[in-house]
Design a protein around this motif. Structure first.
Motif, PDB file in Angstrom:
ATOM      1  N   VAL A  54      31.150  26.088  31.323  1.00 20.00           N
ATOM      2  CA  VAL A  54      32.356  25.271  31.232  1.00 20.00           C
ATOM      3  C   VAL A  54      32.287  24.207  32.314  1.00 20.00           C
ATOM      4  O   VAL A  54      32.039  24.510  33.486  1.00 20.00           O
ATOM      5  CB  VAL A  54      33.630  26.128  31.405  1.00 20.00           C
ATOM      6  N   THR A  55      32.479  22.962  31.925  1.00 15.33           N
ATOM      7  CA  THR A  55      32.388  21.844  32.857  1.00 15.33           C
ATOM      8  C   THR A  55      33.747  21.562  33.486  1.00 15.33           C
ATOM      9  O   THR A  55      34.761  21.482  32.790  1.00 15.33           O
ATOM     10  CB  THR A  55      31.893  20.580  32.138  1.00 15.33           C
ATOM     11  N   VAL A  56      33.762  21.430  34.816  1.00 14.95           N
ATOM     12  CA  VAL A  56      34.966  21.024  35.530  1.00 14.95           C
ATOM     13  C   VAL A  56      34.896  19.508  35.733  1.00 14.95           C
ATOM     14  O   VAL A  56      33.962  18.992  36.354  1.00 14.95           O
ATOM     15  CB  VAL A  56      35.086  21.740  36.887  1.00 14.95           C
ATOM     16  N   GLU A 111      41.891  38.539  34.548  1.00  9.30           N
ATOM     17  CA  GLU A 111      41.470  39.902  34.229  1.00  9.30           C
ATOM     18  C   GLU A 111      39.982  40.023  34.553  1.00  9.30           C
ATOM     19  O   GLU A 111      39.135  39.920  33.671  1.00  9.30           O
ATOM     20  CB  GLU A 111      41.721  40.223  32.753  1.00  9.30           C
ATOM     21  N   PRO A 112      39.626  40.246  35.816  1.00  6.67           N
ATOM     22  CA  PRO A 112      38.216  40.289  36.216  1.00  6.67           C
ATOM     23  C   PRO A 112      37.429  41.423  35.561  1.00  6.67           C
ATOM     24  O   PRO A 112      36.197  41.397  35.561  1.00  6.67           O
ATOM     25  CB  PRO A 112      38.289  40.483  37.746  1.00  6.67           C
ATOM     26  N   SER A 113      38.116  42.398  34.999  1.00  5.37           N
ATOM     27  CA  SER A 113      37.408  43.503  34.368  1.00  5.37           C
ATOM     28  C   SER A 113      36.684  43.091  33.087  1.00  5.37           C
ATOM     29  O   SER A 113      35.787  43.789  32.620  1.00  5.37           O
ATOM     30  CB  SER A 113      38.382  44.654  34.045  1.00  5.37           C
ATOM     31  N   ILE A 114      37.061  41.916  32.516  1.00  3.16           N
ATOM     32  CA  ILE A 114      36.455  41.508  31.244  1.00  3.16           C
ATOM     33  C   ILE A 114      35.306  40.523  31.432  1.00  3.16           C
ATOM     34  O   ILE A 114      34.651  40.133  30.475  1.00  3.16           O
ATOM     35  CB  ILE A 114      37.501  40.878  30.316  1.00  3.16           C
ATOM     36  N   GLY A 115      35.063  40.074  32.664  1.00  3.38           N
ATOM     37  CA  GLY A 115      33.971  39.128  32.854  1.00  3.38           C
ATOM     38  C   GLY A 115      33.780  38.814  34.320  1.00  3.38           C
ATOM     39  O   GLY A 115      34.464  39.354  35.192  1.00  3.38           O
ATOM     40  N   GLU A 116      32.809  37.940  34.606  1.00  3.13           N
ATOM     41  CA  GLU A 116      32.547  37.554  35.999  1.00  3.13           C
ATOM     42  C   GLU A 116      32.085  36.122  36.039  1.00  3.13           C
ATOM     43  O   GLU A 116      31.719  35.542  35.007  1.00  3.13           O
ATOM     44  CB  GLU A 116      31.496  38.483  36.616  1.00  3.13           C
ATOM     45  N   VAL A 164      33.914  33.696  23.957  1.00  2.00           N
ATOM     46  CA  VAL A 164      32.556  34.162  24.223  1.00  2.00           C
ATOM     47  C   VAL A 164      32.467  35.638  23.846  1.00  2.00           C
ATOM     48  O   VAL A 164      33.408  36.401  24.059  1.00  2.00           O
ATOM     49  CB  VAL A 164      32.182  33.948  25.708  1.00  2.00           C
ATOM     50  N   THR A 165      31.358  36.008  23.246  1.00  2.57           N
ATOM     51  CA  THR A 165      31.181  37.394  22.815  1.00  2.57           C
ATOM     52  C   THR A 165      30.773  38.273  23.990  1.00  2.57           C
ATOM     53  O   THR A 165      30.302  37.784  25.029  1.00  2.57           O
ATOM     54  CB  THR A 165      30.112  37.488  21.712  1.00  2.57           C
ATOM     55  N   VAL A 166      30.945  39.570  23.842  1.00  5.78           N
ATOM     56  CA  VAL A 166      30.600  40.531  24.891  1.00  5.78           C
ATOM     57  C   VAL A 166      29.104  40.449  25.201  1.00  5.78           C
ATOM     58  O   VAL A 166      28.269  40.447  24.291  1.00  5.78           O
ATOM     59  CB  VAL A 166      30.982  41.963  24.460  1.00  5.78           C
TER      60      VAL A 166
END
Length: 227
Positions: free
Chosen positions: A200-202, A222-227, A192-194
């Motif tokens: 995403v399906t579970v 790495e929570p700093s790159i996304g949420e 995924v782009t910034v």
């Protein structure tokens, strides 16, 4: 030394001990608790007990053995395409694979559960065997390859090619019953782009009868790159 030898290192004392000194190769050591096992030149399985310093041979010469693993007092290996189990307490040897499986390999064990691959010629499948019940579960039944299984307690992971990529899948087995549920993400991997988002399906393949829901917690390493 020109041959492969087995060494044991104690992280508590910082000492290193040589366990073998033979003219043939010693290979693929595994350790669990008080026991160390290894293969001698792809033929025989040897056991070293740390507390007593005793070395013993678990098998007689003949045949080809590989994919050795140990958990507590149980040792497994593949012998001529069949998965074999050995109980260190009773000294008994048991064939784990069904006998109708074309070829078995990459067996891994944790407690009562053993996972292994079955080779069908054009693809591999993953099976799970429970020593406490003698039951066998076919974890995968598709036409895609599975590789590199590992198991810890009730959880089994492996590399799966069902999406034409090498992805990681997880299979969880409940204690105390024969109910199992496999959980995976679709797609197993994604980019995924910034500033963008992606769903995403579970997917839960099977669930216990009457189950109304699951609580699933998903976290980023790495929570700093996304949420």
């Amino acid at each position: 030394m020109s041959n492969g030898e087995i060494y044991l290192h104690s992280t508590s004392s910082g000492t290193t001990q040589q366990l073998t000194n033979d003219s043939v190769y010693q290979q693929y050591p595994k350790i669990s608790g008080d026991h160390v096992v290894w293969l001698e030149d792809y033929n025989d399985v040897y056991l070293y007990t740390i507390s007593t310093g005793a070395t013993s041979r678990l098998t007689n010469a003949g045949g080809s053995r590989y994919d050795l693993d140990i958990s507590d007092d149980r040792v497994i290996w593949v012998e001529n395409g069949e998965l074999t189990g050995y109980d260190l307490v009773s000294g008994s040897q048991t064939q784990i694979s069904s006998g109708t499986d074309p070829w078995c390999y990459e067996g891994v064990i944790s407690g009562d559960r053993i996972a292994y691959l079955i080779e069908y010629g054009w693809h591999t499948d993953l099976a799970l065997y429970d020593l406490s019940t003698g039951s066998r579960i076919q974890v995968t039944t598709d036409i895609f390859d599975q590789w590199d299984p590992d198991i810890d307690g009730n959880h089994l992971v492996w590399v799966d090619y069902r999406d034409s990529n090498a992805d990681i899948c997880l299979f969880s087995a409940h204690q105390g019953d024969n109910t199992t549920n496999a959980i995976r993400f679709e797609p197993c991997s994604s980019s995924v782009t910034v500033g963008a988002s992606k769903n995403v399906t579970v997917v839960i393949d099977t669930v216990p009868a009457g189950l109304s829901g699951f609580n699933i917690t998903v976290a980023l390493t790495e929570p700093s790159i996304g949420e």
